[in-house]
Design a protein around this motif. Structure first.
Motif, short mmCIF file in Angstrom:
data_model
loop_
_atom_site.label_atom_id
_atom_site.label_comp_id
_atom_site.label_asym_id
_atom_site.label_seq_id
_atom_site.Cartn_x
_atom_site.Cartn_y
_atom_site.Cartn_z
N HIS A 7 12.94 8.10 -3.90
CA HIS A 7 12.07 8.05 -5.09
C HIS A 7 11.01 6.95 -5.00
CE1 HIS A 7 14.50 11.01 -7.13
NE2 HIS A 7 15.59 10.32 -6.81
N LEU A 8 10.69 6.50 -3.83
CA LEU A 8 9.69 5.46 -3.63
C LEU A 8 8.30 5.90 -4.09
CD1 LEU A 8 9.29 2.62 -2.55
CD2 LEU A 8 8.81 3.58 -0.31
N TYR A 9 8.02 7.16 -4.03
CA TYR A 9 6.71 7.68 -4.46
C TYR A 9 6.45 7.44 -5.95
CZ TYR A 9 9.15 11.72 -6.40
OH TYR A 9 9.96 12.53 -7.14
N LEU A 10 7.49 7.20 -6.73
CA LEU A 10 7.33 6.95 -8.16
C LEU A 10 6.91 5.50 -8.47
CD1 LEU A 10 10.45 8.83 -9.56
CD2 LEU A 10 8.07 9.56 -9.67
N LEU A 11 7.01 4.63 -7.50
CA LEU A 11 6.71 3.22 -7.73
C LEU A 11 5.25 2.99 -8.13
CD1 LEU A 11 7.78 0.35 -7.71
CD2 LEU A 11 7.17 0.20 -5.30
N ALA A 12 4.31 3.62 -7.44
CA ALA A 12 2.89 3.42 -7.75
C ALA A 12 2.54 3.88 -9.16
CB ALA A 12 2.02 4.12 -6.71
N PRO A 13 2.93 5.08 -9.62
CA PRO A 13 2.61 5.46 -11.01
C PRO A 13 3.25 4.55 -12.05
CG PRO A 13 3.32 7.39 -9.74
CD PRO A 13 3.53 6.18 -8.88
#
Length: 177
Positions: A7-13
């Protein structure tokens, strides 16, 4: 650990949303509404006899000094002076004295700002009830200079007297402590 990588892709948003929320809070922290104030009805002027009778009847307390400041000045519509520090009432009376020495006893100074104007600088003494503004633009230029210099002399180092020029020209008086 695999869950976090997945779920690292959720960090930026999430960080972007937190940054927007932080900017929103900063904007709201600087948003000051104008306090609603209904001035009490006060008599327009005191005659010399009334003034002396009043002095002889009872000593001046904080409320009476504030009342005297209101009676000896006019206030621009919407000006809020009820929370002023007591020392500001006394300083205001000294400023009035300077106006009278320069312009004559018939001149009635106008207070244009207390703690009522939401567009002062963020850390302005106005929001600490330790500053007032007086109208000066309706006076001849040489008289303005005399009032400013005399006011600074009378109030001394505990106060700062500024002649703020420009489109909103006025006499600014604030406590330095």
């Amino acid at each position: 650990m695999q869950f976090f990588v997945k779920h690292l892709y959720l960090l930026a948003p999430i960080l972007a949303i937190l940054a927007l929320f932080g900017v929103y809070r900063l904007i709201k922290a600087n948003d000051r509404p104008i306090p609603h104030y209904e001035p009490k009805q006060v008599e327009d002027t005191w005659s010399a006899e009334e003034y002396m009778r009043h002095l002889n009847l009872k000593p001046f307390n904080q409320r009476e000094v504030h009342r005297l400041l209101l009676k000896r000045t006019r206030q621009k519509e919407g000006v809020y002076l009820e929370s002023l520090l007591p020392v500001m009432d006394t300083a205001g009376l000294e400023i009035i004295r300077c106006y009278h020495k320069v312009m004559g006893d018939d001149y009635v100074p106008v207070i244009t700002s207390g703690n009522d104007y939401p567009y002062h600088k963020k850390n302005s003494k106005h929001y600490k009830n330790a500053a007032m503004d007086f109208r000066i633009v309706d006076m001849p230029m040489d008289k303005r200079r005399q009032v400013v210099e005399m006011a600074q002399d009378k109030l001394g180092p505990r106060f700062k007297v500024l002649w703020e020029k420009g489109e909103m020209e006025h006499l600014h008086v604030e406590m330095t402590e």
